[in-house]
Design a protein around this motif. Sequence first.
Motif, PDB file in Angstrom:
ATOM      1  N   ASP A   1       9.935   0.919   8.460  1.00 16.17           N
ATOM      2  CA  ASP A   1       8.967   0.359   8.384  1.00 16.17           C
ATOM      3  C   ASP A   1       9.608  -0.916   7.481  1.00 16.17           C
ATOM      4  O   ASP A   1       8.988  -2.379   7.481  1.00 16.17           O
TER       5      ASP A   1
ATOM      6  N   ASP B   1       3.419  -6.501   9.692  1.00 18.21           N
ATOM      7  CA  ASP B   1       2.496  -5.632   9.110  1.00 18.21           C
ATOM      8  C   ASP B   1       1.986  -6.180   7.446  1.00 18.21           C
ATOM      9  O   ASP B   1       2.693  -5.577   6.165  1.00 18.21           O
TER      10      ASP B   1
ATOM     11  N   ASP C   1      -0.279  -3.775   5.351  1.00 21.35           N
ATOM     12  CA  ASP C   1      -0.051  -2.592   5.630  1.00 21.35           C
ATOM     13  C   ASP C   1       1.578  -2.289   4.579  1.00 21.35           C
ATOM     14  O   ASP C   1       1.986  -1.790   3.252  1.00 21.35           O
ATOM     15  N   SER C   2       2.811  -2.753   5.417  1.00 24.11           N
ATOM     16  CA  SER C   2       4.078  -2.062   4.800  1.00 24.11           C
ATOM     17  C   SER C   2       4.436  -2.565   4.023  1.00 24.11           C
ATOM     18  O   SER C   2       5.041  -2.314   2.995  1.00 24.11           O
TER      19      SER C   2
ATOM     20  N   LEU D   1       3.185  -1.767   0.827  1.00 28.46           N
ATOM     21  CA  LEU D   1       3.993  -0.851  -0.192  1.00 28.46           C
ATOM     22  C   LEU D   1       5.103  -0.688  -0.240  1.00 28.46           C
ATOM     23  O   LEU D   1       5.464   0.076  -1.184  1.00 28.46           O
TER      24      LEU D   1
ATOM     25  N   SER E   1      -2.054  11.521   7.648  1.00 29.10           N
ATOM     26  CA  SER E   1      -2.580  10.246   7.160  1.00 29.10           C
ATOM     27  C   SER E   1      -1.586   9.029   6.667  1.00 29.10           C
ATOM     28  O   SER E   1      -1.659   7.949   6.621  1.00 29.10           O
ATOM     29  N   LEU E   2      -1.135   9.717   5.393  1.00 27.20           N
ATOM     30  CA  LEU E   2      -0.303   9.504   4.681  1.00 27.20           C
ATOM     31  C   LEU E   2       0.824   8.917   5.385  1.00 27.20           C
ATOM     32  O   LEU E   2       1.375   7.655   4.615  1.00 27.20           O
TER      33      LEU E   2
ATOM     34  N   THR F   1       0.715   7.654   8.227  1.00 24.80           N
ATOM     35  CA  THR F   1       0.119   5.933   8.339  1.00 24.80           C
ATOM     36  C   THR F   1       0.783   5.244   7.951  1.00 24.80           C
ATOM     37  O   THR F   1       0.343   3.518   8.413  1.00 24.80           O
ATOM     38  N   TRP F   2       0.383   5.382   6.418  1.00 24.96           N
ATOM     39  CA  TRP F   2       1.496   3.742   6.207  1.00 24.96           C
ATOM     40  C   TRP F   2       2.594   3.653   5.929  1.00 24.96           C
ATOM     41  O   TRP F   2       2.309   2.394   6.176  1.00 24.96           O
ATOM     42  N   LEU F   3       3.158   4.711   5.481  1.00 22.88           N
ATOM     43  CA  LEU F   3       4.627   4.258   6.336  1.00 22.88           C
ATOM     44  C   LEU F   3       5.422   5.397   6.980  1.00 22.88           C
ATOM     45  O   LEU F   3       5.324   6.204   6.578  1.00 22.88           O
TER      46      LEU F   3
END
Length: 251
Positions: free
Chosen positions: A68, A76, A78-79, A82, A217-218, A220-222
């Motif tokens: 990550d 990335d 999103d990563s 987060l 789906s959670l 897909t974030w990390l």
Amino acid sequence: MTAQPPPRQGPDAQFPQHPQTPGGSSTRGDLGADLGAALTFMGTGVVRNWRSLVLPAVIYGAIALALDILSALAGDDDSTGLLGLQGVADVVPDWIPIALAPAQLLLAVAYLVIQLLWTAGTLRFGVDVLRGDRQEPTRYFAGDGRVILTIIICGVLTAVGFVLCVIPGLVAMVLLLFAPAATARGTEVAIGDGSRAASRRLGTAVIACVLVLIASSLGTWLNVLDIVITPFTSLFLLGLFERIEGRALPR
């Protein structure tokens, strides 16, 4: 004296016969009872046996977190958000994201390998919970090769279905939902038996698929979140497959 029946053969013989729970062997099926029993099996299975999962989960989680961080440094967004690396990303030399950008594919492949091993390992863990066995944590770093192959085949078939048209992909996703669990359970024709189980309780399979997608789906974030979620989804699907097949779950 009456002759004793011969011992049972086949994959069911290695599993203890647990007391039937209400609705556990109903051929008609009860959506609420089946989902409730599977969720209970999932929760109690992880809570009572979590020590067996700690070592592989921590190691795989550390690797996933490292992937990550590398993905965040490679651009990335999103990563980066987060993980709280906005400040770090701002001071990272420009050549680092450029150098790491082509490695995104390698990072994705590396995580795919980890996820295949971990999913198969958690299904092996679930089968041991069904048996009532307590095994060493090292047993759950990976599962049976047949399970890994089944997961790959199901993924390829689902992807092809989505490429050809969205609806075949959705159908494949639902019908193949229980195939990895059936393989871990010891079913000889896992894809066929898993598909028949989903077809018999189509409504249950659709709801289960939606629940698994929401949980996944959670991840897909990390990637590290996916490592945490996988044991729960694996035990949920395994427990639901047992219910659909008419076998009661251990209390």
